[in-house]
Motif scaffolding. Structure first.
Motif, PDB file in Angstrom:
ATOM      1  N   GLU A 449       0.822  -1.204   0.000  1.00  0.00           N
ATOM      2  CA  GLU A 449       0.000   0.000   0.000  1.00  0.00           C
ATOM      3  C   GLU A 449       0.860   1.259   0.000  1.00  0.00           C
ATOM      4  OE1 GLU A 449      -2.241  -0.163   3.602  1.00  0.00           O
ATOM      5  OE2 GLU A 449      -0.534   0.254   4.882  1.00  0.00           O
ATOM      6  N   ASP A 450       0.234   2.385  -0.331  1.00  0.00           N
ATOM      7  CA  ASP A 450       0.892   3.681  -0.290  1.00  0.00           C
ATOM      8  C   ASP A 450       1.000   4.117   1.167  1.00  0.00           C
ATOM      9  OD1 ASP A 450       1.905   6.188  -0.630  1.00  0.00           O
ATOM     10  OD2 ASP A 450       0.288   6.936  -1.909  1.00  0.00           O
ATOM     11  N   ALA A 451       2.222   4.426   1.627  1.00  0.00           N
ATOM     12  CA  ALA A 451       2.417   4.790   3.026  1.00  0.00           C
ATOM     13  C   ALA A 451       1.672   6.058   3.397  1.00  0.00           C
ATOM     14  CB  ALA A 451       3.914   4.954   3.320  1.00  0.00           C
ATOM     15  N   ARG A 452       1.427   6.939   2.412  1.00  0.00           N
ATOM     16  CA  ARG A 452       0.712   8.181   2.697  1.00  0.00           C
ATOM     17  C   ARG A 452      -0.789   7.969   2.737  1.00  0.00           C
ATOM     18  NH1 ARG A 452       3.208  11.643  -2.078  1.00  0.00           N
ATOM     19  NH2 ARG A 452       2.684   9.638  -3.073  1.00  0.00           N
ATOM     20  N   ARG A 453      -1.276   6.909   2.097  1.00  0.00           N
ATOM     21  CA  ARG A 453      -2.717   6.634   2.063  1.00  0.00           C
ATOM     22  C   ARG A 453      -2.932   5.145   2.320  1.00  0.00           C
ATOM     23  NH1 ARG A 453      -4.733   8.843  -3.570  1.00  0.00           N
ATOM     24  NH2 ARG A 453      -6.713   8.105  -2.693  1.00  0.00           N
ATOM     25  N   PRO A 454      -2.759   4.693   3.550  1.00  0.00           N
ATOM     26  CA  PRO A 454      -2.928   3.257   3.847  1.00  0.00           C
ATOM     27  C   PRO A 454      -4.372   2.820   3.657  1.00  0.00           C
ATOM     28  CG  PRO A 454      -2.679   4.521   5.869  1.00  0.00           C
ATOM     29  CD  PRO A 454      -2.409   5.476   4.753  1.00  0.00           C
ATOM     30  N   LEU A 455      -4.538   1.547   3.378  1.00  0.00           N
ATOM     31  CA  LEU A 455      -5.856   0.973   3.129  1.00  0.00           C
ATOM     32  C   LEU A 455      -6.577   0.744   4.452  1.00  0.00           C
ATOM     33  CD1 LEU A 455      -4.863  -1.685   0.431  1.00  0.00           C
ATOM     34  CD2 LEU A 455      -5.925   0.554   0.042  1.00  0.00           C
ATOM     35  N   SER A 456      -7.812   1.161   4.503  1.00  0.00           N
ATOM     36  CA  SER A 456      -8.633   0.903   5.681  1.00  0.00           C
ATOM     37  C   SER A 456      -9.142  -0.533   5.638  1.00  0.00           C
ATOM     38  CB  SER A 456      -9.812   1.871   5.719  1.00  0.00           C
ATOM     39  OG  SER A 456     -10.651   1.666   4.593  1.00  0.00           O
ATOM     40  N   ASP A 457      -9.754  -0.975   6.750  1.00  0.00           N
ATOM     41  CA  ASP A 457     -10.296  -2.336   6.797  1.00  0.00           C
ATOM     42  C   ASP A 457     -11.384  -2.522   5.743  1.00  0.00           C
ATOM     43  OD1 ASP A 457      -8.566  -2.846   8.858  1.00  0.00           O
ATOM     44  OD2 ASP A 457     -10.063  -2.509  10.436  1.00  0.00           O
ATOM     45  N   GLN A 458     -12.210  -1.480   5.518  1.00  0.00           N
ATOM     46  CA  GLN A 458     -13.246  -1.583   4.503  1.00  0.00           C
ATOM     47  C   GLN A 458     -12.631  -1.698   3.106  1.00  0.00           C
ATOM     48  OE1 GLN A 458     -16.493  -1.955   5.022  1.00  0.00           O
ATOM     49  NE2 GLN A 458     -16.776  -2.173   2.806  1.00  0.00           N
ATOM     50  N   ALA A 459     -11.573  -0.922   2.847  1.00  0.00           N
ATOM     51  CA  ALA A 459     -10.917  -1.004   1.545  1.00  0.00           C
ATOM     52  C   ALA A 459     -10.272  -2.373   1.342  1.00  0.00           C
ATOM     53  CB  ALA A 459      -9.869   0.095   1.425  1.00  0.00           C
ATOM     54  N   LEU A 460      -9.702  -2.930   2.394  1.00  0.00           N
ATOM     55  CA  LEU A 460      -9.127  -4.274   2.285  1.00  0.00           C
ATOM     56  C   LEU A 460     -10.202  -5.315   2.021  1.00  0.00           C
ATOM     57  CD1 LEU A 460      -6.567  -4.109   5.243  1.00  0.00           C
ATOM     58  CD2 LEU A 460      -6.018  -4.137   2.804  1.00  0.00           C
ATOM     59  N   ALA A 461     -11.355  -5.177   2.679  1.00  0.00           N
ATOM     60  CA  ALA A 461     -12.454  -6.112   2.439  1.00  0.00           C
ATOM     61  C   ALA A 461     -12.949  -6.015   1.001  1.00  0.00           C
ATOM     62  CB  ALA A 461     -13.584  -5.843   3.425  1.00  0.00           C
ATOM     63  N   GLU A 462     -13.057  -4.800   0.470  1.00  0.00           N
ATOM     64  CA  GLU A 462     -13.495  -4.632  -0.916  1.00  0.00           C
ATOM     65  C   GLU A 462     -12.483  -5.214  -1.900  1.00  0.00           C
ATOM     66  OE1 GLU A 462     -14.110  -0.487  -1.300  1.00  0.00           O
ATOM     67  OE2 GLU A 462     -15.936  -0.444  -0.055  1.00  0.00           O
ATOM     68  N   GLU A 463     -11.207  -5.060  -1.597  1.00  0.00           N
ATOM     69  CA  GLU A 463     -10.183  -5.653  -2.469  1.00  0.00           C
ATOM     70  C   GLU A 463     -10.275  -7.173  -2.473  1.00  0.00           C
ATOM     71  OE1 GLU A 463      -7.185  -6.008  -5.149  1.00  0.00           O
ATOM     72  OE2 GLU A 463      -8.241  -4.174  -4.534  1.00  0.00           O
ATOM     73  N   LEU A 464     -10.548  -7.760  -1.326  1.00  0.00           N
ATOM     74  CA  LEU A 464     -10.737  -9.215  -1.271  1.00  0.00           C
ATOM     75  C   LEU A 464     -11.993  -9.629  -2.016  1.00  0.00           C
ATOM     76  CD1 LEU A 464      -9.722 -10.007   2.426  1.00  0.00           C
ATOM     77  CD2 LEU A 464      -8.386 -10.416   0.356  1.00  0.00           C
ATOM     78  N   HIS A 465     -13.043  -8.803  -1.973  1.00  0.00           N
ATOM     79  CA  HIS A 465     -14.254  -9.097  -2.733  1.00  0.00           C
ATOM     80  C   HIS A 465     -13.948  -9.144  -4.221  1.00  0.00           C
ATOM     81  CE1 HIS A 465     -17.124  -7.624   0.686  1.00  0.00           C
ATOM     82  NE2 HIS A 465     -16.531  -8.778   0.948  1.00  0.00           N
ATOM     83  N   ARG A 466     -13.107  -8.221  -4.704  1.00  0.00           N
ATOM     84  CA  ARG A 466     -12.751  -8.223  -6.114  1.00  0.00           C
ATOM     85  C   ARG A 466     -11.959  -9.463  -6.501  1.00  0.00           C
ATOM     86  NH1 ARG A 466     -12.505  -2.495  -5.259  1.00  0.00           N
ATOM     87  NH2 ARG A 466     -10.357  -2.625  -4.456  1.00  0.00           N
ATOM     88  N   ARG A 467     -11.326 -10.075  -5.524  1.00  0.00           N
ATOM     89  CA  ARG A 467     -10.597 -11.316  -5.790  1.00  0.00           C
ATOM     90  C   ARG A 467     -11.449 -12.549  -5.557  1.00  0.00           C
ATOM     91  NH1 ARG A 467      -4.349 -10.412  -3.762  1.00  0.00           N
ATOM     92  NH2 ARG A 467      -4.113  -8.280  -4.559  1.00  0.00           N
ATOM     93  N   GLY A 468     -12.730 -12.339  -5.290  1.00  0.00           N
ATOM     94  CA  GLY A 468     -13.655 -13.464  -5.161  1.00  0.00           C
ATOM     95  C   GLY A 468     -13.803 -14.023  -3.773  1.00  0.00           C
ATOM     96  N   ILE A 469     -13.276 -13.352  -2.741  1.00  0.00           N
ATOM     97  CA  ILE A 469     -13.366 -13.851  -1.366  1.00  0.00           C
ATOM     98  C   ILE A 469     -14.360 -12.986  -0.608  1.00  0.00           C
ATOM     99  CG2 ILE A 469     -12.093 -14.291   0.763  1.00  0.00           C
ATOM    100  CD1 ILE A 469      -9.599 -14.662  -0.905  1.00  0.00           C
ATOM    101  N   GLN A 470     -15.443 -13.587  -0.142  1.00  0.00           N
ATOM    102  CA  GLN A 470     -16.492 -12.868   0.561  1.00  0.00           C
ATOM    103  C   GLN A 470     -16.136 -12.800   2.048  1.00  0.00           C
ATOM    104  OE1 GLN A 470     -18.902 -11.433  -1.139  1.00  0.00           O
ATOM    105  NE2 GLN A 470     -18.241 -12.368  -3.072  1.00  0.00           N
ATOM    106  N   VAL A 471     -15.661 -11.643   2.469  1.00  0.00           N
ATOM    107  CA  VAL A 471     -15.254 -11.469   3.850  1.00  0.00           C
ATOM    108  C   VAL A 471     -15.728 -10.102   4.332  1.00  0.00           C
ATOM    109  CG1 VAL A 471     -13.002 -10.587   3.154  1.00  0.00           C
ATOM    110  CG2 VAL A 471     -13.282 -11.535   5.432  1.00  0.00           C
TER     111      VAL A 471
END
Length: 495
Positions: A449-471
């Motif tokens: 991730e970008d150190a100036r704009r780290p990913l939030s838990d919601q953003a991480l969950a959405e990224e996993l959704h795009r990879r097909g993992i429902q979490v």
């Protein structure tokens, strides 16, 4: 109602002593098993370890010339005992003139010397096994310094209360009030007195001990530096006023607030990072536990092979000398020795069953988790105890005992067998992903991730959704906390 007699048939499962022993041995770790077998062998003369058996024929031969050991040497192969006259007649002149203090230890082959563990079995010249000194705890280290310091009896008692109130990192987390409450009734002290003693204890080694928080700890260590230390005063200002910005590495904002050159701020930050934020951790007295693998997993000819560690298997067997004495025993001695022989055979059978069960379970785990061994944690498949139990034809409790405190060495490291079990999370294609694989994905996303704009838990969950993992987001937060990764607000770094 009239009393009467009734006959009923029912089935009941009873654990025999042999089965209870097998179950108990199954759940023991390697070190616990070794200690257990040593204790059993001391009470049963018909059991012996291989290293004990190798030294026994020579010792027994001196006491009994008729000793037979079919397991090691036959009667024809055993050396005969020479008479004293023969030994004296065959002695060479150099042996006759040799000093009394000179022995064979000084005439060994190259690499051998007096006290060598290969010759003495790891014992010193007095016959005692070398023992490591007990590690010194933080409290003992501080008490030693306290006894060498000039404290009045009253301050000495207050300092002792402070020392014993420290946590494993050396902090006084509960504050001065907790020390005041822990003091004896006859040693009543005010908060000001306790604070004065605490500041004196802070100067003990390691510096910064007995601090109330991180800011207090860093300030105490900086104050010990000489006034000529470059950037010392600026570092103290940063610790007292802008510690939160320092954690975010925002040197530009610190420079603007403190009206200092950014280069000086960077140098002061480097000085602060050279300090020890956990001064008590260096004196952690927790003994280091070394793990020896029970199972090896190797890839041979394109297939994963599983083998037991021969060094981890107990080399226990029957003492043939005592077994031969059973035929000549009479009366109660014969009955007792036969009972000991039966118990020894049960034990050896239990050990064999333990090894076979461990082999079967390890083979199933390697077969199910071959993708993890090939590609890493992201390829870990969901696996539960029930699936392994069904495949090997055993109960889940047995699988749990086998996989507890048993370790497997793989090309990717040494893991406890429990590490290969993980719950599953549903995916869009109808499959499932293991929790271990999801944690590996989260760690990879956070590292990229970008150190100036780290990913939030919601953003991480959405990224996993795009990879097909429902979490869910809360699941991501749970996995992130389990990996001890800070939240996005704490991970933010300025450019």
């Amino acid at each position: 109602m009239k009393p009467g007699l009734q006959f009923r048939l029912h089935q009941q499962l009873t654990l025999t002593p042999q089965l209870q022993q097998a179950i108990r041995l199954l759940q023991l770790s390697q070190l616990e098993l070794e200690a257990e077998l040593r204790q059993i062998a001391e009470s049963n003369p018909l059991l012996e370890f291989a290293e004990d058996a190798e030294a026994e024929p020579e010792a027994e031969g001196e006491a009994d010339e008729g000793y037979e050991s079919p397991e090691f040497l036959s009667r024809e192969q055993q050396p005969t005992k020479a008479s004293k006259e023969d030994e004296e007649s065959t002695a060479t002149p150099s042996e006759e003139l040799a000093p009394e203090w000179e022995d064979d230890r000084f005439h060994g082959e190259a690499g051998d010397y007096a006290g060598s563990s290969s010759r003495t079995g790891g014992v010193d010249e007095d016959g005692f096994e070398p023992q490591n000194a007990a590690p010194e705890s933080l409290q003992q280290h501080l008490e030693w310094q306290l006894n060498l310091s000039q404290f009045s009896p009253r301050d000495h008692g207050i300092a002792m209360a402070i020392i014993h109130a420290l946590d494993e990192d050396g902090y006084l987390r509960d504050g001065v009030a907790a020390v005041e409450a822990a003091l004896p009734a006859q040693l009543h002290a005010s908060a000001e007195e306790i604070e004065a003693v605490r500041q004196r204890v802070q100067r003990f080694d390691p510096t910064g001990i007995a601090s109330l928080d991180l800011r207090d700890c860093l300030f105490c260590q900086l104050s010990q530096f000489s006034f000529e230390t470059p950037h010392r005063e600026l570092a103290i200002r940063i610790v007292n006023e802008e510690l939160e910005l320092l954690a975010r590495n925002d040197a530009a904002k610190i420079a603007r607030r403190l009206k200092a050159p950014e280069a000086d701020v960077a140098a002061a930050a480097a000085l602060i990072r050279s300090l020890d934020p956990r001064p008590g951790a260096a004196l952690d007295a927790t003994p280091v536990e070394y793990v020896a693998p029970d199972v090896y997993a190797r890839r041979e000819n394109g297939r994963w092979q599983v083998s037991l560690n021969p060094d981890a298997q107990p080399r226990l067997g029957l003492n043939q000398h005592y077994c031969n004495l059973i035929a000549r025993a009479r009366g109660d001695d014969a009955t007792w020795m036969k009972g000991q022989l039966q118990e020894a055979r049960w034990l050896l059978k239990s050990l064999q069953s333990r090894a076979e069960t461990l082999q079967k379970v390890a083979e199933v785990i390697v077969r199910r988790q071959s993708a993890f061994l090939d590609y890493g944690p992201e390829a870990m498949h969901p696996l539960v105890l029930r699936e392994v139990a069904e495949e090997v034809g055993m109960h889940e409790s047995t699988i749990s005992r086998v996989t507890t405190r048993k370790y497997m060495h793989t090309p990717r490291g040494t893991f406890e067998l429990k590490h290969f079990f993980s719950s599953g999370v549903a995916t869009e294609d109808g499959g499932s992903a293991s929790a271990t694989a999801i944690q590996a994905m989260l760690r990879k996303l956070i590292l990229a991730e970008d150190a100036r704009r780290p990913l939030s838990d919601q953003a991480l969950a959405e990224e996993l959704h795009r990879r097909g993992i429902q979490v869910a987001r809360r699941t991501v937060a749970k996995y992130r906390e389990a990996m001890r990764i800070p939240s996005s607000s704490e991970r933010i770094r300025a450019s």
